[in-house]
Design a protein around this motif. Structure first.
Motif, short mmCIF file in Angstrom:
data_model
loop_
_atom_site.label_atom_id
_atom_site.label_comp_id
_atom_site.label_asym_id
_atom_site.label_seq_id
_atom_site.Cartn_x
_atom_site.Cartn_y
_atom_site.Cartn_z
N ALA A 197 0.82 -1.21 0.00
CA ALA A 197 0.00 0.00 0.00
C ALA A 197 0.86 1.26 0.00
O ALA A 197 0.54 2.23 -0.71
N ALA A 200 2.25 1.83 -3.36
CA ALA A 200 1.24 2.46 -4.23
C ALA A 200 1.11 3.95 -3.91
O ALA A 200 0.98 4.78 -4.82
N ALA A 201 1.17 4.28 -2.63
CA ALA A 201 1.02 5.69 -2.23
C ALA A 201 2.19 6.55 -2.70
O ALA A 201 2.04 7.76 -2.87
N HIS A 207 -1.71 0.19 -8.27
CA HIS A 207 -2.91 -0.18 -7.52
C HIS A 207 -2.53 -1.19 -6.45
O HIS A 207 -1.39 -1.66 -6.39
N LEU A 267 -6.42 -0.32 4.17
CA LEU A 267 -6.34 0.59 3.03
C LEU A 267 -7.02 1.92 3.32
O LEU A 267 -6.54 2.99 2.90
N ASP A 271 -5.19 5.59 3.21
CA ASP A 271 -5.78 6.76 2.56
C ASP A 271 -5.82 7.96 3.50
O ASP A 271 -5.55 9.10 3.10
N THR A 274 -2.15 9.31 4.06
CA THR A 274 -1.56 9.97 2.88
C THR A 274 -2.45 11.05 2.29
O THR A 274 -1.99 11.86 1.48
N ILE A 278 -5.92 5.32 -2.77
CA ILE A 278 -5.19 4.34 -3.57
C ILE A 278 -6.20 3.51 -4.36
O ILE A 278 -7.24 3.13 -3.82
N GLU A 279 -5.88 3.24 -5.62
CA GLU A 279 -6.76 2.39 -6.41
C GLU A 279 -6.74 0.96 -5.86
O GLU A 279 -5.66 0.40 -5.60
N ARG A 280 -7.92 0.39 -5.68
CA ARG A 280 -8.05 -0.98 -5.18
C ARG A 280 -8.65 -1.85 -6.28
O ARG A 280 -9.63 -1.46 -6.92
#
Length: 331
Positions: A197, A200-201, A207, A267, A271, A274, A278-280
């Motif tokens: 995660a 991704a961030a 994703h 997740l 979010d 950050t 984030i796309e899941r």
């Protein structure tokens, strides 16, 4: 004044490098053995001695144990990816079980009296109850968990036959990074949720895959007990002190906080930290994944002086994120 010397296998890796820091900070001398397959030489604190070697090389390991007058071994070296263990079980039995057998043999030959083993909650398989206690059945559902359980069994047998005591610490989901920014999870292609995660961030991934949305949990995603790696490292030092103080005793203990979070809850927390959604991507279950794994940690709390200092999901994420940004600058 030094407390003596500890050999740390896999000390250039994620958890091992944190244990090295905790041992050094507690007054132990440390020698690291690592083959650098997944670890990094720069992750080893310069206060520690370093040997690049395979733990299966009994002659080399015994030489190191004698040269450094090692009192105890902390064994982190091994393979740790559950789905990979299902696809390639022989790798896991070689790297985790066969290699551990060689290391234990070296310990006995060199007269090492104390052994701390990096085990896993995967030894429980799919537990009949949550939280799961050390006395609950061990029924691994993947080769990773079985390879670790086999090593626990070996240690029990060896401790009954030789002057060696041990502590097997069964980790739940380890996450975060050293709050001082000295080390963190650096291996490429990691599968741990919080690591993925924060990658991704920071733009390293497009994703995050959510593997399984139909588990018997509140939101359908897997629930895990996330423990900060620095708390885990501290537990190893406390366990070592116990083994030295009570050489006639061996122990198996869960390392977790006693409460869990689902994949979606983690997740959501990333979010929030950050302020960047984030796309899941919702995907099917992975082989060998139980619905929920949460520690009953009453034994470790009663047995050791250990108390969690970082039991805060968002703090764990912030430390992981800070390390991820550090890595981006390093590379």
């Amino acid at each position: 004044m030094s407390k003596g010397s500890v050999l740390v296998t896999g000390g250039a890796g994620y958890i091992g490098s944190h244990a090295v820091l905790a041992l050094l900070d507690a007054g132990w001398d440390v020698v690291v053995i690592d083959n650098l397959t997944t670890g990094f030489r720069w992750a080893v604190d310069p206060r520690a001695s370093f040997v690049e070697a395979e733990i299966e090389d009994e002659a080399r390991v015994q030489s190191v144990l004698r040269e450094h007058q090692v009192r105890a071994i902390m064994h982190f070296a091994g393979s740790i990816i559950v789905p990979e263990s299902v696809e390639n079980p022989l790798k896991y039995y070689k790297n985790n079980t066969v290699a551990s057998r060689a290391l234990i043999a070296s310990a006995v030959a060199a007269g090492v009296r104390h052994f701390i083993f990096s085990s896993t909650a995967a030894t429980y398989g799919t537990p009949a109850r949550v939280p799961v206690a050390e006395s609950d059945p061990t029924q691994p559902i993947n080769p990773y968990g079985m390879s670790k359980l086999m090593t626990e069994i070996m240690l029990g047998d060896v401790a009954r036959a030789h002057p060696l005591n041990y502590c097997a610490l069964r980790y739940f989901n380890v996450a975060g990074a050293d709050p001082q920014g000295r080390t963190g999870q650096s291996t490429a292609g990691a599968t741990h949720l919080i690591k993925v995660a924060v990658e991704a961030a920071t733009g390293k991934r497009g994703h995050v895959g959510v593997f399984g949305t139909d588990f018997d949990t509140a939101d359908g995603t897997g629930v895990r007990d996330y423990i900060h790696v620095s708390d885990l490292a501290a537990a190893h030092v406390e366990a070592l002190d116990l083994l030295v103080a009570r050489p006639e005793e061996s122990h198996v203990m869960n390392c977790g906080y006693g409460h869990g979070y689902s994949v979606l809850e983690v997740l959501d927390a990333v979010d929030r930290v950050t302020n960047l959604p984030i796309e899941r991507r919702l995907e099917g279950r992975r082989a060998g994944d139980p619905a929920a794994l949460v520690a009953d940690n009453s034994k470790i709390l009663a047995t050791l002086g250990w108390r969690p200092r970082h039991d805060d999901l968002e703090a764990i994420i912030r430390d992981a994120l800070a390390w991820e940004r550090n890595l981006a600058e390093r590379r």
